[in-house]
Design a protein around this motif. Structure first.
Motif, PDB file in Angstrom:
ATOM      1  N   ARG A   1       0.806  -1.214   0.000  1.00 28.82           N
ATOM      2  CA  ARG A   1       0.000   0.000   0.000  1.00 28.82           C
ATOM      3  C   ARG A   1       0.844   1.272   0.000  1.00 28.82           C
ATOM      4  NH1 ARG A   1      -5.111  -0.338  -0.152  1.00 28.82           N
ATOM      5  NH2 ARG A   1      -5.424   1.720   0.788  1.00 28.82           N
TER       6      ARG A   1
ATOM      7  N   ALA B   1       0.969   0.997  -5.393  1.00 24.53           N
ATOM      8  CA  ALA B   1      -0.237   1.605  -5.970  1.00 24.53           C
ATOM      9  C   ALA B   1      -0.073   1.860  -7.465  1.00 24.53           C
ATOM     10  CB  ALA B   1      -0.577   2.897  -5.237  1.00 24.53           C
TER      11      ALA B   1
ATOM     12  N   ARG C   1      -0.077  -1.601  -9.237  1.00 27.13           N
ATOM     13  CA  ARG C   1      -1.410  -2.202  -9.140  1.00 27.13           C
ATOM     14  C   ARG C   1      -2.404  -1.485 -10.056  1.00 27.13           C
ATOM     15  NH1 ARG C   1      -4.591  -4.988  -5.060  1.00 27.13           N
ATOM     16  NH2 ARG C   1      -6.476  -5.453  -6.234  1.00 27.13           N
ATOM     17  N   THR C   2      -2.306  -0.165 -10.142  1.00 24.55           N
ATOM     18  CA  THR C   2      -3.194   0.614 -11.002  1.00 24.55           C
ATOM     19  C   THR C   2      -2.962   0.287 -12.468  1.00 24.55           C
ATOM     20  OG1 THR C   2      -3.288   2.385  -9.368  1.00 24.55           O
ATOM     21  CG2 THR C   2      -3.893   2.950 -11.632  1.00 24.55           C
TER      22      THR C   2
ATOM     23  N   ASN D   1      -4.266  -3.309 -13.165  1.00 23.53           N
ATOM     24  CA  ASN D   1      -5.722  -3.354 -13.276  1.00 23.53           C
ATOM     25  C   ASN D   1      -6.206  -2.701 -14.568  1.00 23.53           C
ATOM     26  OD1 ASN D   1      -5.642  -4.544 -10.780  1.00 23.53           O
ATOM     27  ND2 ASN D   1      -6.857  -3.000  -9.743  1.00 23.53           N
TER      28      ASN D   1
ATOM     29  N   SER E   1      -5.144   9.294  -9.472  1.00 22.81           N
ATOM     30  CA  SER E   1      -6.564   9.233  -9.132  1.00 22.81           C
ATOM     31  C   SER E   1      -7.015   7.793  -8.874  1.00 22.81           C
ATOM     32  CB  SER E   1      -7.374   9.854 -10.259  1.00 22.81           C
ATOM     33  OG  SER E   1      -8.747   9.693 -10.029  1.00 22.81           O
ATOM     34  N   ARG E   2      -6.736   6.917  -9.829  1.00 24.41           N
ATOM     35  CA  ARG E   2      -7.161   5.515  -9.690  1.00 24.41           C
ATOM     36  C   ARG E   2      -6.371   4.774  -8.614  1.00 24.41           C
ATOM     37  NH1 ARG E   2      -7.649   3.261 -15.905  1.00 24.41           N
ATOM     38  NH2 ARG E   2      -8.830   5.015 -16.761  1.00 24.41           N
TER      39      ARG E   2
ATOM     40  N   GLN F   1      -5.134   5.903  -5.765  1.00 23.82           N
ATOM     41  CA  GLN F   1      -5.290   6.315  -4.373  1.00 23.82           C
ATOM     42  C   GLN F   1      -5.936   5.222  -3.526  1.00 23.82           C
ATOM     43  OE1 GLN F   1      -4.043   9.343  -2.861  1.00 23.82           O
ATOM     44  NE2 GLN F   1      -4.344   7.803  -1.293  1.00 23.82           N
ATOM     45  N   GLN F   2      -6.833   4.433  -4.117  1.00 20.00           N
ATOM     46  CA  GLN F   2      -7.487   3.358  -3.362  1.00 20.00           C
ATOM     47  C   GLN F   2      -6.509   2.272  -2.921  1.00 20.00           C
ATOM     48  OE1 GLN F   2     -10.101   0.789  -5.732  1.00 20.00           O
ATOM     49  NE2 GLN F   2      -9.142   1.617  -7.592  1.00 20.00           N
ATOM     50  N   PHE F   3      -5.326   2.214  -3.549  1.00 15.37           N
ATOM     51  CA  PHE F   3      -4.329   1.197  -3.214  1.00 15.37           C
ATOM     52  C   PHE F   3      -3.179   1.752  -2.376  1.00 15.37           C
ATOM     53  CE2 PHE F   3      -5.882  -0.066  -7.544  1.00 15.37           C
ATOM     54  CZ  PHE F   3      -6.684  -1.107  -7.101  1.00 15.37           C
ATOM     55  N   CYS F   4      -3.285   3.004  -1.936  1.00 15.12           N
ATOM     56  CA  CYS F   4      -2.160   3.657  -1.269  1.00 15.12           C
ATOM     57  C   CYS F   4      -2.608   4.295   0.043  1.00 15.12           C
ATOM     58  CB  CYS F   4      -1.580   4.723  -2.209  1.00 15.12           C
ATOM     59  SG  CYS F   4       0.014   5.366  -1.681  1.00 15.12           S
ATOM     60  N   ASP F   5      -1.792   4.107   1.081  1.00 18.90           N
ATOM     61  CA  ASP F   5      -2.115   4.657   2.397  1.00 18.90           C
ATOM     62  C   ASP F   5      -1.649   6.096   2.581  1.00 18.90           C
ATOM     63  OD1 ASP F   5      -3.387   2.344   3.213  1.00 18.90           O
ATOM     64  OD2 ASP F   5      -1.589   1.493   4.120  1.00 18.90           O
TER      65      ASP F   5
END
Length: 131
Positions: free
Chosen positions: A6, A11, A14-15, A18, A36-37, A39-43
């Motif tokens: 994370r 991120a 992974r982005t 995907n 933008s995309r 951010q959901q995979f990064c703390d």
């Protein structure tokens, strides 16, 4: 330095992974799309924000390490001082080495179901590549 779960490098990879698996992938993502995309995979925040005092320690900074390890490639299609730094934005994509690395990274972090990744060879075809 090791890949952090994370973290920014995770991120970014992974982005892109995907995106390649998804419909409508054009062969690259822009930095803005990745931030933008991803951010959901990064703390931590993915993008810099000078006005919030975030000039360092943000996720996108990890792109430098990924580039040096040849896991991603960055194409700059012509922004320069001569053009006033306007024009097309940078295009970022996984390299062949990156595509080999991501499944192992996902398995390491217990995300084996995501390691299958892109099922369509179209994501890797020459028509999806930029000239």
């Amino acid at each position: 330095r090791n890949m952090q779960y994370r973290g920014g490098g995770y991120a970014i990879l992974r982005t892109l992974w995907n995106a390649e698996a998804g419909p409508g992938y054009t062969g690259f993502l822009t930095i803005r799309e990745i931030c933008s995309r991803g951010q959901q995979f990064c703390d931590i925040p993915m993008a810099a924000n000078h006005f919030q005092g975030r000039d360092h320690n943000y996720g996108w900074e990890s792109n430098k390490s990924l580039l040096s390890h040849k896991l991603i490639e960055r194409e700059n299609p012509g922004r320069s001082w001569a053009t006033g730094f306007s024009g097309p934005v940078d295009r970022i994509r996984l390299t062949a080495e990156g595509r080999n690395f991501v499944p192992a990274m996902l398995r390491k972090f217990g995300e084996a179901e995501e390691a299958a990744g892109p099922t369509s060879s179209a994501a890797f075809s020459s028509s999806a590549r930029l000239a």
